[in-house]
Scaffold this active site. Structure first.
Site: not given
Ligand SMILES: N[C@H](CCC[C@H](N)C(=O)O)C(=O)O
Length: 255
Positions: A72, A169, A197, A199
Site C-alpha cells: 500500500c 485494483n 491509492c 500504488t
C-alpha cells in the site's frame, strides 16, 4: 485495550498500531472490526509497525476486509510518518514491507517513498496492467468527474478473468496535460472507490508516460488531494518515487 493512531494520506485513511512489542490480535475479524466505519474506528486499511533486523521497522498492511494485503503506497507513506512521530528515525528511513525493502524521506508533513521497480506493462483487453507492489489495471477515460467508478470498477474486479488472477485494483485516468493527470481508483479489499491509492497512482503515472507520451514526473489529482510520481526508464522502470502528504488525525483506545 488497544492503543491506535489514525493517519491519512490524500484521504486514503489508516488505523496505525505500534506492534513492536507484539500482542496485537491480527485476526481477520478484529482487523475488519477496527476498520469498519460504523462499528469500529473506520479506515481503508490497518497497518502494524513491527521490529525487523537491519531495518528501521517492518510494515504490515491489512485491507479493510481484514485480510493481510499486498503493498500500500499511501499506507507506506503514513507508516513512515507514524514511525517518525514515534521517534524511530530522524529524516530517512529504510523499512521492509511485503514487496521488499523501501527507502523513504520525511519533510514535515510530506513523505517521499521509494517504490519497487516495475518490470513490465501488460496490454489487457480493457486497459494496461502493472504490478507496483499491488496489482493495478489502468484505464484511460475522457471524463472522470461523471464516471460511476464503483459500478464500473466492481464489474471489472469481479469479472471471472480478474477473480481468477486474485483480483485487481482498477484505476481510471484522465489526462489533463503533459505533466498532469487525474486518477480515481476502485480498490480491491476495500471493495469501493477510495479517495486515493498510492500504488494505483504510481501505476497510472507509469502507464501515462509510457503509453501516452507524458512526462516521467507527473502531478496526480485524486479525490483526496495531490500526489507526485517520478521514475526512470531503462530495462525496467526504476527509482520510482511517490510523494505527498501523510497526516496524523487522532489517537485513541479501542477494546
Ligand atoms: N491503498 C493502497 C493500495 C492497497 C492495495 C489493496 N487495495 C490491494 O491491492 O489489495 C495504496 O495506497 O497503494
Amino acid at each position: 485495550m488497544t492503543k491506535f493512531f489514525k493517519y491519512q494520506g490524500t484521504g486514503n485513511d489508516f488505523v496505525m498500531i505500534d506492534n513492536r512489542e507484539g500482542g496485537f490480535d491480527d485476526s481477520i475479524k478484529n482487523v475488519e472490526f477496527l476498520c469498519h466505519r460504523r462499528f469500529g474506528i473506520g479506515a481503508d486499511g490497518l497497518i502494524l509497525i513491527e521490529n525487523a533486523d537491519g531495518f528501521d521497522f517492518k510494515m504490515r498492511y491489512f485491507n479493510a476486509d481484514g485480510k493481510e494485503g499486498s503493498m500500500c503506497g499511501n499506507g507506506g507513506r503514513c507508516a513512515v510518518k507514524f514511525a517518525s512521530d514515534l521517534g524511530i528515525f530522524e529524516k530517512q528511513a529504510t523499512f521492509i514491507a511485503v514487496d521488499g525493502p523501501h527507502h523513504a524521506t520525511v519533510d514535515q508533513g510530506e513523505v517521499s517513498l521509494g517504490m519497487i521497480d516495475v518490470e513490465e506493462i501488460f496490454d489487457e483487453t480493457n486497459g494496461y496492467f502493472l504490478n507496483t507492489g499491488s496489482p493495478h489495471l489502468v484505464i484511460f477515460e475522457e471524463d472522470l468527474d461523471n464516471l460511476d467508478v464503483k459500478t464500473k470498477g466492481a464489474a471489472i474486479r469481479y469479472s471471472d478473468y480478474w477473480v481468477g488472477k486474485g483480483g485487481v485494483n482498477v484505476n481510471f485516468v484522465q489526462i489533463i496535460d503533459h505533466e498532469n493527470i487525474k486518477v480515481r481508483t476502485y480498490e480491491r479489499g476495500v471493495e469501493d472507490e477510495t479517495y486515493s491509492c498510492g500504488t494505483g497512482v504510481t501505476a497510472a503515472a507509469i502507464a501515462s508516460s509510457e503509453k501516452k507520451g507524458l512526462s516521467q514526473k507527473l502531478n496526480i489529482q485524486t479525490l483526496g488531494g495531490k500526489l507526485g510520481v517520478s521514475f526512470q526508464r531503462g530495462q525496467k522502470f526504476s527509482e520510482i518515487l511517490l510523494n505527498g502528504p501523510a497526516i496524523f488525525v487522532f489517537e485513541g483506545e479501542v477494546l
